[in-house]
Design a protein around this motif. Structure first.
Motif, PDB file in Angstrom:
ATOM      1  N   PHE A 143       3.461   2.598   2.386  1.00  0.00           N
ATOM      2  CA  PHE A 143       4.367   1.858   1.507  1.00  0.00           C
ATOM      3  C   PHE A 143       5.512   2.749   1.028  1.00  0.00           C
ATOM      4  CE2 PHE A 143       1.555  -1.317   2.088  1.00  0.00           C
ATOM      5  CZ  PHE A 143       0.476  -1.455   1.234  1.00  0.00           C
ATOM      6  N   ALA A 144       5.199   3.995   0.684  1.00  0.00           N
ATOM      7  CA  ALA A 144       6.208   4.898   0.121  1.00  0.00           C
ATOM      8  C   ALA A 144       7.311   5.213   1.114  1.00  0.00           C
ATOM      9  CB  ALA A 144       5.539   6.185  -0.349  1.00  0.00           C
ATOM     10  N   LYS A 169      13.194  -2.979   0.944  1.00  0.00           N
ATOM     11  CA  LYS A 169      12.225  -3.883   0.341  1.00  0.00           C
ATOM     12  C   LYS A 169      10.956  -3.941   1.186  1.00  0.00           C
ATOM     13  CE  LYS A 169      11.823  -8.618  -1.414  1.00  0.00           C
ATOM     14  NZ  LYS A 169      10.745  -9.126  -0.577  1.00  0.00           N
ATOM     15  N   ILE A 170       9.819  -3.848   0.537  1.00  0.00           N
ATOM     16  CA  ILE A 170       8.536  -3.870   1.233  1.00  0.00           C
ATOM     17  C   ILE A 170       8.323  -5.238   1.873  1.00  0.00           C
ATOM     18  CG2 ILE A 170       6.040  -3.872   0.795  1.00  0.00           C
ATOM     19  CD1 ILE A 170       6.489  -1.630  -1.188  1.00  0.00           C
ATOM     20  N   GLU A 180      -6.820   4.287   0.876  1.00  0.00           N
ATOM     21  CA  GLU A 180      -5.852   4.097  -0.197  1.00  0.00           C
ATOM     22  C   GLU A 180      -4.682   5.070  -0.029  1.00  0.00           C
ATOM     23  OE1 GLU A 180      -7.770   4.371  -3.934  1.00  0.00           O
ATOM     24  OE2 GLU A 180      -6.060   3.665  -5.077  1.00  0.00           O
ATOM     25  N   ARG A 181      -4.994   6.330   0.299  1.00  0.00           N
ATOM     26  CA  ARG A 181      -3.937   7.316   0.535  1.00  0.00           C
ATOM     27  C   ARG A 181      -3.092   6.935   1.748  1.00  0.00           C
ATOM     28  NH1 ARG A 181      -0.377  10.132  -1.431  1.00  0.00           N
ATOM     29  NH2 ARG A 181      -1.888  10.834  -2.986  1.00  0.00           N
ATOM     30  N   ILE A 182      -3.736   6.468   2.820  1.00  0.00           N
ATOM     31  CA  ILE A 182      -3.012   6.067   4.029  1.00  0.00           C
ATOM     32  C   ILE A 182      -2.021   4.948   3.719  1.00  0.00           C
ATOM     33  CG2 ILE A 182      -3.280   5.008   6.305  1.00  0.00           C
ATOM     34  CD1 ILE A 182      -6.051   6.434   6.430  1.00  0.00           C
ATOM     35  N   LEU A 238       2.888   0.805  -6.217  1.00  0.00           N
ATOM     36  CA  LEU A 238       2.391   1.159  -4.892  1.00  0.00           C
ATOM     37  C   LEU A 238       0.924   1.581  -4.947  1.00  0.00           C
ATOM     38  CD1 LEU A 238       5.374   3.122  -3.281  1.00  0.00           C
ATOM     39  CD2 LEU A 238       4.826   0.696  -3.166  1.00  0.00           C
ATOM     40  N   ALA A 239       0.552   2.326  -5.988  1.00  0.00           N
ATOM     41  CA  ALA A 239      -0.840   2.754  -6.109  1.00  0.00           C
ATOM     42  C   ALA A 239      -1.764   1.559  -6.303  1.00  0.00           C
ATOM     43  CB  ALA A 239      -0.986   3.740  -7.271  1.00  0.00           C
TER      44      ALA A 239
END
Length: 632
Positions: free
Chosen positions: A482-483, A488-489, A475-477, A573-574
């Protein structure tokens, strides 16, 4: 209906108090008066969350000129005449305080006409001072307008929340009222937009469907229980339909909406093993009891009541719920426990900002490693390892194909959804001689295997044991990945657009933050009065997860007070990282474990996931020796 002033003895025995603390308090009192006036159609209109304008119109019995004059006086009521009447009360109101209290802090206008009168009466009160009383032509029933609430009490006005929050409070209350009185047709108009409408055909099922849509109504289970003088009816949902708060649980006792710890506890116990952590099913229970066994004169808002025999009520509610969710002969009870990741409509609490790990835990990294530039270069992987990493850690969708998730999906780790969770200070930890570990050591951990297909166990180059939460680490990776995308993602267009049934609150959020959501990978637009269309989603999440993820994002945004763009970005994002990450139960090979550890070492905050939970804990050689009594 005849209004009269209560005597001093009765007034002294009424638990009176302030009834006007926010716009929702005003709406509550006015709508309850309309219900007591035998109305079967009630229309509510508000502007700016009720702070600037509120109007309640009903087709009830109305009042003549004499009673209209009396109703704005304190302790003037038609509901009771003496203190003994409190034991037989059938109406929602009875104190005679609401209208004068409201009129004292607003610009108040009452217009009313009984059925047998040719003309009605209008009364205008400005901050408690009566300005005008005259005859007027109007419809049968009563209309009350309240404008500029708290204009003469600036201190109280200062403590009101945002207009959206205040409107949401009113919205929630009208929903509960609609469930308690399905024979009444309710309409709520918020800023000139129809947000709630119910048929008023005396069908609770239809009222639920009108408000929450078919996805909830199709999962409803009827509740019916009768035992001597206790009768319980209503609807609950299968464990597949849950939220993370009790906001959509409605308790009705003798027609009055209440809150009760005893009843909530009975509901929780009945569902016990069928729900994930902090999950609450949809519940509407209508409980009928002997009036003399309850006391409603406990709190000014009449939301709390006292029961003569709480244990008996607990048993009745518990039994009623258990019988409703009990599977038929050809089903197992476990059939109702639908995995959250696949089918459950699970709406979570707002995410918290990542927090530093508590001293009781021994993190793999220290806070001075705060940026990716401080880490040593990532060790080279073989081409085979690289493809494995891409499939495992960054599943992406191209224009020609969709990469398959290589894991067998099982039930999601409940802890990974608990966004308010902080590191567990009760976890047994041993004192370490060396809590700080440099990056070189972290990048050279040797994975040994998994525990419960959830935790990676690794050995350090200088000894010691490391336990890594695979979901929190991945999840952190993903969150950092994403951050770092300032534009735009990357997205995947949906071949079949998703149409989501939503409420007025969600509609407002989509309209307000549409551009921000688009930049975060969610291309969404309005598709009707209570419907939105989802056209694109981030490339790293599965299409089957798109709806629950987006609903959770909207719910978390509703919990934020005037969210900043940074808070919105963090929330989205989270949530996306959580859903795209590998799960508890995913079987990893040694190569995949090594890739996770290497990538985690190059994130900005490797010691916690985006929600503040620890990703990795170290037990030094000294810790292990001390546990086995090899050292003192």
């Amino acid at each position: 209906m005849t209004i009269h002033i209560l005597d001093d003895v009765t007034v002294d025995k009424i638990a009176a108090g302030e009834v006007v603390e926010r716009p929702a308090s005003v709406i509550k009192e006015l709508v309850e008066n309309s219900i007591d006036a035998q109305a079967d159609k009630i229309e509510i209109e508000i502007m700016a969350g009720g702070t600037s304008f509120m109007r309640v119109t009903d087709n009830g019995i109305g009042m003549d000129n004499k009673n209209a004059r009396l109703c704005i006086l304190r302790h003037a009521t038609s509901k009771i005449q003496q203190v003994d009447d409190l034991m037989e009360i059938n109406t929602l109101g009875f104190r005679g305080e609401a209208l004068p209290s409201i009129a004292a802090v607003s610009r108040f206008c009452l217009m009313t006409r009984p059925k047998d009168a040719d003309l009605g009466t209008v009364i205008k009160v400005n901050g408690g001072r009566t300005d005008e009383i005259e005859d007027v032509g109007c419809n049968i029933g009563t209309t009350i307008k309240v404008e500029d609430l708290f204009f003469n009490v600036p201190a109280r006005k200062k403590f009101l929340k945002t207009t959206t929050t205040e409107a949401n409070k009113i919205n929630d209350f009208i929903i509960k009222l609609a469930f308690s009185k399905p024979h009444i047709a309710f309409k709520l108009i918020n800023n000139n937009k129809m947000t709630i409408t119910t048929p008023g055909n005396n069908s609770l099922y239809d009222a639920i469907e009108c408000i929450y849509g078919t996805k909830v109504s199709e999962e409803l289970l009827p509740v019916e229980y009768i035992d001597e003088d206790i009768k319980i009816t209503g609807f609950i949902t299968k464990p597949a339909i849950i939220r993370s708060s009790r906001s959509w649980q409605t308790l009705i006792v003798n027609g009055r909406i209440i809150t009760s710890r005893v009843i909530y506890k009975a509901i929780d116990n009945a569902y016990h093993s069928l729900l994930p952590k902090s999950g609450y099913p949809f519940v509407v229970l209508n409980i009928e009891l002997d009036k003399r066994t309850i006391d409603i004169n406990v709190h000014p808002q009449k939301a709390e009541v006292k029961f003569e025999d709480e244990s008996r009520l607990f048993k009745a509610v518990y039994t009623a719920i258990l019988e409703a969710i009990k599977p038929s002969n050809n089903q197992q009870l476990s059939d109702f426990a639908v995995p959250i990741a696949d089918k459950a409509l699970h709406i979570e609490e707002k995410p918290s900002i990542p927090q530093k790990i508590t001293p009781k835990q021994t993190p793999l990294f220290t806070a001075n490693h705060s940026t990716s530039s401080e880490f040593s270069p990532k060790p080279k992987q073989s081409m085979q390892d690289f493809h494995t990493a891409q499939e495992i850690l960054h599943p992406s969708i191209t224009t020609t194909s969709i990469k398959e998730n290589t894991f067998n999906q099982v039930k999601e780790d409940k802890a990974s959804f608990d966004f308010s969770a902080e590191p567990d200070n009760n976890t047994p930890q041993m004192k370490s001689n060396s809590c700080e570990v440099d990056v070189k050591e972290a990048s050279n951990l040797i994975p040994i295997g998994q525990i419960d297909a959830c935790f990676i166990v690794a050995q350090g180059p200088n000894g010691g044991m490391y336990i890594i939460d695979q979901h929190a680490a991945h999840e952190r990776i993903l969150y950092d990945k994403f951050a770092k995308q300032t534009d735009k993602i990357a997205v995947q267009p949906l071949l079949v657009h998703l149409f989501l049934d939503v409420g007025s609150q969600e509609i407002d959020l989509v309209e307000k933050y549409q551009q921000t959501l688009y930049e975060l990978g969610f291309n969404v637009e309005l598709a009707g009065q209570n419907q939105i269309r989802l056209k694109e989603i981030p490339a790293d999440i599965k299409e089957s997860d798109a709806e629950p993820i987006f609903r959770e994002i909207l719910h978390s945004l509703m919990q934020l007070h005037a969210p900043t763009p940074q808070e919105i970005r963090h929330s989205c994002l989270a949530m996306t990282a959580c859903k795209a990450a590998i799960k508890a139960g995913d079987i990893l090979n040694i190569t995949q474990m090594k890739i996770i550890l290497n990538e985690l070492a190059h994130t900005t905050l490797p010691y916690t996931c985006p929600h503040g939970r620890p990703t990795i804990i170290k037990f030094s050689t000294y810790d292990l020796e001390k546990m086995f009594k090899r050292v003192q």
